[in-house]
Design a protein around this motif. Structure first.
Motif, PDB file in Angstrom:
ATOM      1  N   ALA A 188       0.919  -1.235  -0.074  1.00  0.00           N
ATOM      2  CA  ALA A 188      -0.165  -0.072  -0.026  1.00  0.00           C
ATOM      3  C   ALA A 188       0.895   1.180  -0.233  1.00  0.00           C
ATOM      4  CB  ALA A 188      -1.076   0.057   1.296  1.00  0.00           C
ATOM      5  N   LEU A 189       2.328   1.220   0.861  1.00  0.00           N
ATOM      6  CA  LEU A 189       2.771   2.048   0.507  1.00  0.00           C
ATOM      7  C   LEU A 189       2.949   3.222  -0.243  1.00  0.00           C
ATOM      8  CD1 LEU A 189       3.925   4.409   3.362  1.00  0.00           C
ATOM      9  CD2 LEU A 189       2.698   2.387   4.360  1.00  0.00           C
ATOM     10  N   PRO A 190       3.670   1.915  -0.895  1.00  0.00           N
ATOM     11  CA  PRO A 190       4.904   2.368  -2.391  1.00  0.00           C
ATOM     12  C   PRO A 190       4.025   2.317  -3.459  1.00  0.00           C
ATOM     13  CG  PRO A 190       5.694  -0.029  -1.719  1.00  0.00           C
ATOM     14  CD  PRO A 190       4.443   0.382  -0.838  1.00  0.00           C
ATOM     15  N   SER A 191       2.162   1.936  -2.940  1.00  0.00           N
ATOM     16  CA  SER A 191       1.158   2.384  -4.213  1.00  0.00           C
ATOM     17  C   SER A 191       1.157   3.956  -4.119  1.00  0.00           C
ATOM     18  CB  SER A 191      -0.216   1.661  -4.196  1.00  0.00           C
ATOM     19  OG  SER A 191       0.816  -0.507  -5.045  1.00  0.00           O
ATOM     20  N   TYR A 192       0.683   3.834  -2.964  1.00  0.00           N
ATOM     21  CA  TYR A 192       0.786   5.315  -2.654  1.00  0.00           C
ATOM     22  C   TYR A 192       1.585   7.089  -2.856  1.00  0.00           C
ATOM     23  CZ  TYR A 192       0.344   9.557   0.206  1.00  0.00           C
ATOM     24  OH  TYR A 192       1.290  10.564   0.901  1.00  0.00           O
ATOM     25  N   TYR A 193       2.382   6.040  -2.608  1.00  0.00           N
ATOM     26  CA  TYR A 193       3.947   7.004  -3.111  1.00  0.00           C
ATOM     27  C   TYR A 193       3.641   7.720  -4.791  1.00  0.00           C
ATOM     28  CZ  TYR A 193       6.240   8.379   0.841  1.00  0.00           C
ATOM     29  OH  TYR A 193       6.266   8.885   2.241  1.00  0.00           O
ATOM     30  N   CYS A 194       3.378   6.085  -6.114  1.00  0.00           N
ATOM     31  CA  CYS A 194       2.983   5.935  -6.775  1.00  0.00           C
ATOM     32  C   CYS A 194       2.164   6.468  -7.408  1.00  0.00           C
ATOM     33  CB  CYS A 194       3.105   4.514  -7.775  1.00  0.00           C
ATOM     34  SG  CYS A 194       3.688   4.131  -9.058  1.00  0.00           S
ATOM     35  N   ALA A 195       0.835   6.642  -7.144  1.00  0.00           N
ATOM     36  CA  ALA A 195       0.063   7.350  -7.196  1.00  0.00           C
ATOM     37  C   ALA A 195       0.183   8.807  -6.753  1.00  0.00           C
ATOM     38  CB  ALA A 195      -1.118   6.959  -6.387  1.00  0.00           C
ATOM     39  N   LYS A 196       0.851   9.371  -5.733  1.00  0.00           N
ATOM     40  CA  LYS A 196       1.329  10.293  -5.344  1.00  0.00           C
ATOM     41  C   LYS A 196       1.936  11.287  -6.965  1.00  0.00           C
ATOM     42  CE  LYS A 196       3.358  13.167  -1.525  1.00  0.00           C
ATOM     43  NZ  LYS A 196       4.805  13.276  -2.421  1.00  0.00           N
ATOM     44  N   MET A 197       2.597  11.037  -7.696  1.00  0.00           N
ATOM     45  CA  MET A 197       4.310  11.163  -8.266  1.00  0.00           C
ATOM     46  C   MET A 197       3.339  11.443  -9.200  1.00  0.00           C
ATOM     47  SD  MET A 197       6.844   9.085  -9.655  1.00  0.00           S
ATOM     48  CE  MET A 197       6.336   7.693 -10.109  1.00  0.00           C
ATOM     49  N   ALA A 198       2.553  10.218 -10.207  1.00  0.00           N
ATOM     50  CA  ALA A 198       1.519  10.542 -11.293  1.00  0.00           C
ATOM     51  C   ALA A 198       0.121  11.760 -10.888  1.00  0.00           C
ATOM     52  CB  ALA A 198       0.373   8.997 -11.071  1.00  0.00           C
ATOM     53  N   MET A 342      -7.430   1.103  -4.263  1.00  0.00           N
ATOM     54  CA  MET A 342      -8.146   2.040  -3.898  1.00  0.00           C
ATOM     55  C   MET A 342      -8.476   2.970  -2.835  1.00  0.00           C
ATOM     56  SD  MET A 342     -11.602  -0.305  -5.202  1.00  0.00           S
ATOM     57  CE  MET A 342     -12.797   1.139  -5.047  1.00  0.00           C
ATOM     58  N   GLY A 343      -7.806   2.874  -2.061  1.00  0.00           N
ATOM     59  CA  GLY A 343      -7.202   3.571  -1.029  1.00  0.00           C
ATOM     60  C   GLY A 343      -5.882   4.250  -0.604  1.00  0.00           C
ATOM     61  N   ALA A 344      -4.588   3.230  -1.366  1.00  0.00           N
ATOM     62  CA  ALA A 344      -3.743   4.383  -1.715  1.00  0.00           C
ATOM     63  C   ALA A 344      -4.321   5.550  -2.814  1.00  0.00           C
ATOM     64  CB  ALA A 344      -2.974   2.991  -2.339  1.00  0.00           C
ATOM     65  N   THR A 345      -4.881   5.263  -3.577  1.00  0.00           N
ATOM     66  CA  THR A 345      -4.564   6.501  -5.002  1.00  0.00           C
ATOM     67  C   THR A 345      -5.662   7.180  -4.251  1.00  0.00           C
ATOM     68  OG1 THR A 345      -7.115   4.646  -5.828  1.00  0.00           O
ATOM     69  CG2 THR A 345      -4.304   4.298  -7.243  1.00  0.00           C
ATOM     70  N   HIS A 346      -6.492   6.837  -3.729  1.00  0.00           N
ATOM     71  CA  HIS A 346      -8.075   7.828  -2.995  1.00  0.00           C
ATOM     72  C   HIS A 346      -7.209   9.000  -2.211  1.00  0.00           C
ATOM     73  CE1 HIS A 346     -10.897   9.647  -0.393  1.00  0.00           C
ATOM     74  NE2 HIS A 346     -11.422   9.831  -0.948  1.00  0.00           N
ATOM     75  N   CYS A 347      -5.826   8.242  -0.925  1.00  0.00           N
ATOM     76  CA  CYS A 347      -5.252   9.416  -0.258  1.00  0.00           C
ATOM     77  C   CYS A 347      -4.625  10.271  -0.774  1.00  0.00           C
ATOM     78  CB  CYS A 347      -3.944   7.774   0.343  1.00  0.00           C
ATOM     79  SG  CYS A 347      -3.176   8.684   2.106  1.00  0.00           S
ATOM     80  N   ALA A 348      -3.713   9.439  -2.368  1.00  0.00           N
ATOM     81  CA  ALA A 348      -3.416  10.284  -3.174  1.00  0.00           C
ATOM     82  C   ALA A 348      -3.713  11.233  -3.833  1.00  0.00           C
ATOM     83  CB  ALA A 348      -2.075   9.540  -4.207  1.00  0.00           C
ATOM     84  N   GLY A 349      -4.853  11.655  -4.545  1.00  0.00           N
ATOM     85  CA  GLY A 349      -6.323  12.240  -4.514  1.00  0.00           C
ATOM     86  C   GLY A 349      -6.290  12.004  -6.240  1.00  0.00           C
ATOM     87  N   VAL A 350      -6.146  10.623  -6.274  1.00  0.00           N
ATOM     88  CA  VAL A 350      -6.327   9.622  -7.979  1.00  0.00           C
ATOM     89  C   VAL A 350      -7.281   8.977  -7.660  1.00  0.00           C
ATOM     90  CG1 VAL A 350      -4.961   9.057  -9.731  1.00  0.00           C
ATOM     91  CG2 VAL A 350      -3.946  10.143  -8.217  1.00  0.00           C
ATOM     92  N   GLU A 351      -8.763   8.441  -8.949  1.00  0.00           N
ATOM     93  CA  GLU A 351      -9.090   7.899  -9.240  1.00  0.00           C
ATOM     94  C   GLU A 351      -8.176   6.721 -10.376  1.00  0.00           C
ATOM     95  OE1 GLU A 351     -12.542   8.989 -11.050  1.00  0.00           O
ATOM     96  OE2 GLU A 351     -12.679  10.652 -10.231  1.00  0.00           O
ATOM     97  N   VAL A 352      -8.675   5.438  -9.731  1.00  0.00           N
ATOM     98  CA  VAL A 352      -8.216   4.197  -9.985  1.00  0.00           C
ATOM     99  C   VAL A 352      -9.370   3.823 -11.315  1.00  0.00           C
ATOM    100  CG1 VAL A 352      -8.336   3.456  -8.591  1.00  0.00           C
ATOM    101  CG2 VAL A 352      -7.125   2.221  -9.961  1.00  0.00           C
ATOM    102  N   GLY A 353      -8.918   2.980 -12.308  1.00  0.00           N
ATOM    103  CA  GLY A 353      -9.613   1.962 -12.637  1.00  0.00           C
ATOM    104  C   GLY A 353      -8.769   0.208 -13.300  1.00  0.00           C
ATOM    105  N   PHE A 354      -9.899  -0.309 -13.402  1.00  0.00           N
ATOM    106  CA  PHE A 354      -9.301  -1.646 -13.278  1.00  0.00           C
ATOM    107  C   PHE A 354      -9.813  -2.475 -15.320  1.00  0.00           C
ATOM    108  CE2 PHE A 354      -9.679  -0.823  -8.795  1.00  0.00           C
ATOM    109  CZ  PHE A 354      -8.302  -0.794  -8.603  1.00  0.00           C
TER     110      PHE A 354
END
Length: 478
Positions: A188-198, A342-354
């Motif tokens: 979840a942490l790496p996913s958050y930082y990846c989404a934050k970068m995006a 979904m939690g990591a992207t939402h924390c970073a302020g990004v929507e996600v699709g699968f």
């Protein structure tokens, strides 16, 4: 239910207040699964609707029923070429459906799913995909070379970020508190930082490749369980009269070959999903060795396996492999991977699709022969063969890894991260959940000796305490 009314929300913590009691059984479920699977939540009296279920309210009573059960209907005479063409078109359509006109972007781990999305975005949109990758400066954990290979192959607008121990120190409390209940999947942490970068790059929606393994047979455990299934072909008389008595002896345990054979038989004798519990971290350590007597007195250690068995029975009239896939749709996807992303992207302020989980893709997988998913011991055979020539061969043959986090390694070497983990675990022990002597042994002996394995236990305990500190600071076992 609240005075005859059904209250509901998107998050469990929106229905709770300072007086809502914490459920000890939910904490044990968390330590068992590293998440709290539905229908239970961390709060007593607050439940989560399981995936594929409907809740109806009638005369003041809530009735929860399944509204979707996977029906595997394998093609008896499949045509690889016809299926390949259908699959590639469905995949492109699924990606197109998820694109919303904003900057097209996806996570890129360098695996088959994310690399496929990177290429399909270009075909579906006619635009260059923006790809986002996370790396770790730790031996055996970094696979940035494959992400770069995919980015170069599809000529994407590529972005990289290397997560550091300092990032973990800064982000752990924030990410832990963002979830509505304790969540212990370390990626979840790496996913958050990846989404934050995006997000900082202007991305408002990012695509994830989750689902490909579970639809098309890509997890290594599917091949592993097939090997154990072979034991059922051995005549029962030979099993009971020769192999099991011979291998279950002190003499057999002295030699590597017979010891390994004995381990194989021990695992093969267990039915699924019971066999999976043999690999479970807290069950392997022994709940009574980890948890306080007071806590043990308030939980049922058999409850998680009971729920798993009920889910396992839900898939009928299908192959053993498809039963595993359907089981993983519930536990791996719906309870772990999708909430994680979904939690990591939402924390970073990004929507996600699968895109992989598009209804059309799921329906396609239901008719695919089991032998096309796991051909002998070849994982994802059809998926990879259908994409041969589209993906680089190096990606098709690489070992699966993803955004695995080298937490245990860093917790031994980085003072601030070690201090955070130590403080968190001792604080959790003061709540009366975990034995103090276990915490001491875990931090001073087991973690230094086996950082990869025991780092996972340190992580889930730390994330539990971080969530409790933010959402239920006064919780303590009575």
């Amino acid at each position: 239910m609240d005075n005859g009314q059904l209250r509901f929300a998107h998050r469990a913590d929106e229905l709770a207040d300072a007086n809502t009691p914490i459920d000890p059984q939910a904490i044990f479920d968390y330590l068992y699964f590293h998440v709290i699977p539905s229908p239970r939540t961390i709060y007593k009296g607050i439940y989560r609707l399981p995936p594929g279920h409907t809740a109806t309210l009638h005369n003041g009573q809530v009735k929860v029923e399944r509204n979707w059960v996977p029906q595997f209907d394998e093609l008896p005479k499949p045509s690889f070429d016809a299926l390949k063409g259908e699959f590639l078109q469905l995949l492109q359509d699924a990606v197109a459906t998820q694109l919303d006109g904003s900057k097209p972007a996806c996570f890129l781990s360098g695996g088959t799913d994310s690399s496929t999305l990177a290429g399909m975005i270009g075909l579906a949109s006619g635009k260059t995909a923006a790809t986002y990758s996370i790396g770790f400066d730790a031996q055996g954990y970094d696979e940035m070379e494959y992400a770069r290979l995919a980015a170069k192959h599809f000529k994407t607008e590529h972005h990289e970020y290397y997560v550091t121990p300092d990032d973990l120190v800064q982000g752990i409390a924030k990410v832990a508190a963002h979830y509505d209940q304790p969540f212990g999947n370390s990626s979840a942490l790496p996913s958050y930082y990846c989404a934050k970068m995006a997000r900082e790059d202007g991305v408002t929606k990012i695509l994830g490749g989750d689902g490909g393994d579970e639809l098309f047979g890509g997890n290594t455990r599917y091949a592993k369980q097939r090997v154990f299934g072979w034991y059922q072909n051995v005549p029962e008389l030979l099993q009971k009269s020769v192999l099991e008595p011979l291998l279950n002896t002190g003499l057999a345990s002295r030699f590597a070959l017979t010891r390994k054979a004995g381990s194989y038989v021990e695992q093969a004798r267990e039915p699924m999903p019971d066999r999976l519990q043999m690999y479970n971290l807290i069950m392997h350590l022994g709940p009574a060795e980890v948890l306080t007597p007071e806590f043990m007195g308030q939980i049922d250690v058999a409850a998680p396996l009971h729920f798993q068995s009920e889910v396992w029975k839900g898939a009928t009239n299908c192959s053993e492999l498809n039963k595993e896939l359907a089981y993983d749709w519930r536990y791996t996807l719906a309870e772990i991977d999708l909430p994680k992303v979904m939690g990591a992207t939402h924390c970073a302020g990004v929507e996600v699709g699968f895109p992989m989980l598009d209804d059309r893709m799921v329906d396609f997988s239901l008719k695919l022969p089991s032998a096309y998913k796991l051909k002998g011991m070849k994982l994802r055979w059809f998926f990879k063969e259908a994409l041969r020539g589209f993906l680089p061969d190096e990606i098709l043959t690489k070992r699966k890894q993803g955004f695995g986090l080298p937490f245990g390694v860093w917790a031994n070497s980085h003072p601030e991260l070690k201090a955070l983990a130590t403080e968190s675990l001792h604080s959790l022990a003061k709540r009366g959940v975990v034995r103090t002597d276990f915490i001491e042994t875990l931090l001073t002996k087991r973690l230094p000796e086996h950082p990869g394995y025991f780092g996972e236990m340190v992580w889930i305990l730390m994330m539990l305490e971080q969530w409790l500190a933010a959402k239920a600071p006064n919780f303590k076992m009575a």
